[in-house]
Motif scaffolding. Structure first.
Motif, mmCIF file in Angstrom:
data_model
loop_
_atom_site.group_PDB
_atom_site.id
_atom_site.type_symbol
_atom_site.label_atom_id
_atom_site.label_comp_id
_atom_site.label_asym_id
_atom_site.label_seq_id
_atom_site.Cartn_x
_atom_site.Cartn_y
_atom_site.Cartn_z
ATOM 1 N N ALA A 32 0.829 -1.206 0.000
ATOM 2 C CA ALA A 32 0.000 0.000 0.000
ATOM 3 C C ALA A 32 0.864 1.256 0.000
ATOM 4 O O ALA A 32 1.769 1.387 0.832
ATOM 5 C CB ALA A 32 -0.929 0.005 1.217
ATOM 6 N N GLU A 34 0.945 5.782 -0.809
ATOM 7 C CA GLU A 34 0.161 7.019 -0.889
ATOM 8 C C GLU A 34 0.123 7.602 -2.294
ATOM 9 O O GLU A 34 -0.808 8.337 -2.632
ATOM 10 C CB GLU A 34 0.725 8.062 0.080
ATOM 11 C CG GLU A 34 0.560 7.699 1.545
ATOM 12 C CD GLU A 34 0.978 8.820 2.474
ATOM 13 O OE1 GLU A 34 1.657 9.763 1.989
ATOM 14 O OE2 GLU A 34 0.626 8.777 3.666
ATOM 15 N N ARG A 75 -2.194 -1.473 -3.648
ATOM 16 C CA ARG A 75 -3.165 -0.397 -3.440
ATOM 17 C C ARG A 75 -2.436 0.940 -3.557
ATOM 18 O O ARG A 75 -1.532 1.237 -2.774
ATOM 19 C CB ARG A 75 -3.809 -0.503 -2.062
ATOM 20 C CG ARG A 75 -4.775 -1.645 -1.921
ATOM 21 C CD ARG A 75 -5.536 -1.525 -0.609
ATOM 22 N NE ARG A 75 -6.150 -2.785 -0.230
ATOM 23 C CZ ARG A 75 -6.699 -3.010 0.957
ATOM 24 N NH1 ARG A 75 -6.693 -2.054 1.879
ATOM 25 N NH2 ARG A 75 -7.241 -4.192 1.233
ATOM 26 N N VAL A 78 -3.426 5.376 -1.196
ATOM 27 C CA VAL A 78 -4.054 5.142 0.111
ATOM 28 C C VAL A 78 -3.080 5.524 1.221
ATOM 29 O O VAL A 78 -1.870 5.372 1.086
ATOM 30 C CB VAL A 78 -4.491 3.677 0.277
ATOM 31 C CG1 VAL A 78 -5.570 3.322 -0.740
ATOM 32 C CG2 VAL A 78 -3.315 2.716 0.153
ATOM 33 N N PHE A 92 -6.494 2.484 7.703
ATOM 34 C CA PHE A 92 -6.267 3.422 6.611
ATOM 35 C C PHE A 92 -7.231 4.602 6.718
ATOM 36 O O PHE A 92 -8.246 4.540 7.434
ATOM 37 C CB PHE A 92 -6.420 2.722 5.261
ATOM 38 C CG PHE A 92 -5.330 1.728 4.975
ATOM 39 C CD1 PHE A 92 -4.186 2.110 4.293
ATOM 40 C CD2 PHE A 92 -5.439 0.417 5.418
ATOM 41 C CE1 PHE A 92 -3.169 1.208 4.044
ATOM 42 C CE2 PHE A 92 -4.423 -0.501 5.169
ATOM 43 C CZ PHE A 92 -3.284 -0.101 4.481
ATOM 44 N N ASP A 94 -9.408 5.736 4.823
ATOM 45 C CA ASP A 94 -10.787 5.499 4.380
ATOM 46 C C ASP A 94 -11.568 4.617 5.360
ATOM 47 O O ASP A 94 -12.711 4.234 5.088
ATOM 48 C CB ASP A 94 -10.809 4.872 2.986
ATOM 49 C CG ASP A 94 -10.129 3.503 2.934
ATOM 50 O OD1 ASP A 94 -9.651 3.027 3.986
ATOM 51 O OD2 ASP A 94 -10.056 2.924 1.838
#
Length: 402
Positions: A32, A34, A75, A78, A92, A94
């Protein structure tokens, strides 16, 4: 099966994910990051990317399809906000919560900010990401002038790229020489002269007091006019997630020689890690380099998959400016003298840092043999004859074989 979550999809995180599969890990892997792009190389951002000599495909560590092909969930875009070490989960932004059996923090570093008037101006530039590089590229070109605040490697590389694009450039350094924190005076003097010869204005002992419309204000009242301002005054570890997990912190996240943190289920690699360097007696350092990211990715992947740990390496770094290739191996922290080999005036030389009769660091300018020989001797910890080392008529192969 063991689930590995990797936070940070940069060079370290992307490499760790690939190595886990290469080393035989069969469990789930979540990578994951950003940024909206897959893992990519950052060094070209200040060089080939700025000059328009590389596209995104050339920057990618691996084709984007690699991750799905190897059953790695990638991902993008994120942000991880917290780590619950007791519950082994990552939260995370979200609201998603992901469990893990092993967690790798590869969160990197962020540009250090200056607490000065105007430092929050939206038009100030930094150079850490692809988006940053795109903004800088758009600001450069013939008839434009770039002011670089901070005489470190990224700033010097950006100034060289600006000149290649036909823009003017001025470097503003508050210390009495560029590269003062990371290089010998000989190397500083060489790059100052080389940049000036290519039309770059280099100001040292110049204290910035404010950022204003149209330029940079100095302590002596002078306004350095510029169309674009790049601030490059170092970086600090992105260790907020590690703090949320209660991990031991120093200058970054404290790890051991396997990149494991104070929590046995969490590793930290790359710019964020405060790691021991075995070839320098195990002293801890936070190293910002691709070789460090790769070495620590190997350490973490080997530890998680139960493989034999990789052989410790001598740290090394590089910088490309104009037609100059700088290669550095080792760290000069324990050095008590320096030996110059070659001629700076000819742009082909090396500065060896010695502790007693052992090389601990070499700075090589257009001197690949000196870099390779020095790196090998640092790794072996062998004694060297300083007189033969300084004599360019004695080959580095012969010096290293002594």
């Amino acid at each position: 099966m063991t689930k590995v979550v990797i936070i940070g999809a940069g060079h370290a995180g992307g490499t760790a994910a690939a190595l886990l599969r290469q080393y035989g890990h069969e469990g789930p892997i979540l990578l994951a990051g950003e940024e909206p792009a897959p893992p990519y190389q950052r060094p070209p951002l200040s060089k080939a990317w700025l000059k328009g000599e590389a596209d995104l495909e050339a920057l990618l560590l691996r084709p984007e399809g690699f991750y799905a092909e190897h059953d790695i969930e990638l991902r993008k875009g994120v942000t991880a906000t917290a780590v619950d070490a007791a519950g082994k989960t990552v939260t995370f932004a979200d609201g998603t919560v992901e469990p893990y059996d092993a967690l790798i923090l590869a969160t990197g570093s962020t540009a250090r900010k200056l607490a000065l008037p105007g430092a929050d101006r939206p038009d100030l530039l930094e150079l850490r990401t692809l988006a940053d590089a795109e903004r800088l590229k758009a600001a450069l070109g013939p008839g434009r002038r770039l002011a670089v605040v901070g005489g470190g490697y990224v700033g010097l590389e950006a100034a060289a790229s600006a000149r290649a694009l036909g823009a003017g450039a001025v470097i503003i350094e508050r210390m009495d020489r560029v590269l003062a924190r990371v290089a010998s005076p000989t190397l500083s003097d060489f790059f100052t002269g080389y940049h000036r010869a290519h039309g770059v204005e280099v100001l040292t002992s110049a204290e910035v007091t404010a950022f204003e419309e149209g330029g940079v204000r100095l302590a002596d009242g002078q306004l350095i006019e510029a169309d674009a301002i790049l601030v490059g005054v170092g970086a600090q570890a992105c260790d907020q997630l590690a703090a949320s997990a209660g991990l031991a912190l120093g200058n970054g996240v404290v790890v051991d020689e396997t990149a494991r943190t104070s929590d046995p289920a969490i590793w930290a690699i790359g710019d964020v890690a405060f790691r021991p360097v075995p070839v320098h007696g195990g002293a801890r350092h936070r190293l910002e380099s691709v070789p460090n990211a790769l070495e620590q990715a190997k350490q973490a992947a080997a530890a998680i998959t139960g493989r034999t740990p990789p052989t410790p390496e001598a740290p090394w770094f590089w910088s490309d400016q104009y037609d100059v290739k700088l290669q550095i191996a080792g760290l000069p922290t324990d050095a008590d003298r320096q030996v110059l080999r070659g001629d700076p005036a000819a742009a082909a030389f090396a500065v060896f840092h010695l502790a007693g009769d052992r090389i601990v660091c070499v700075e090589a300018v257009n001197a690949a043999a000196e870099f390779m020989g020095g790196r090998q001797m640092i790794g072996r910890g062998t004694a060297v004859d300083a007189e033969r080392l300084a004599d360019p008529n004695v080959s580095m192969k012969a010096v290293a074989a002594d």
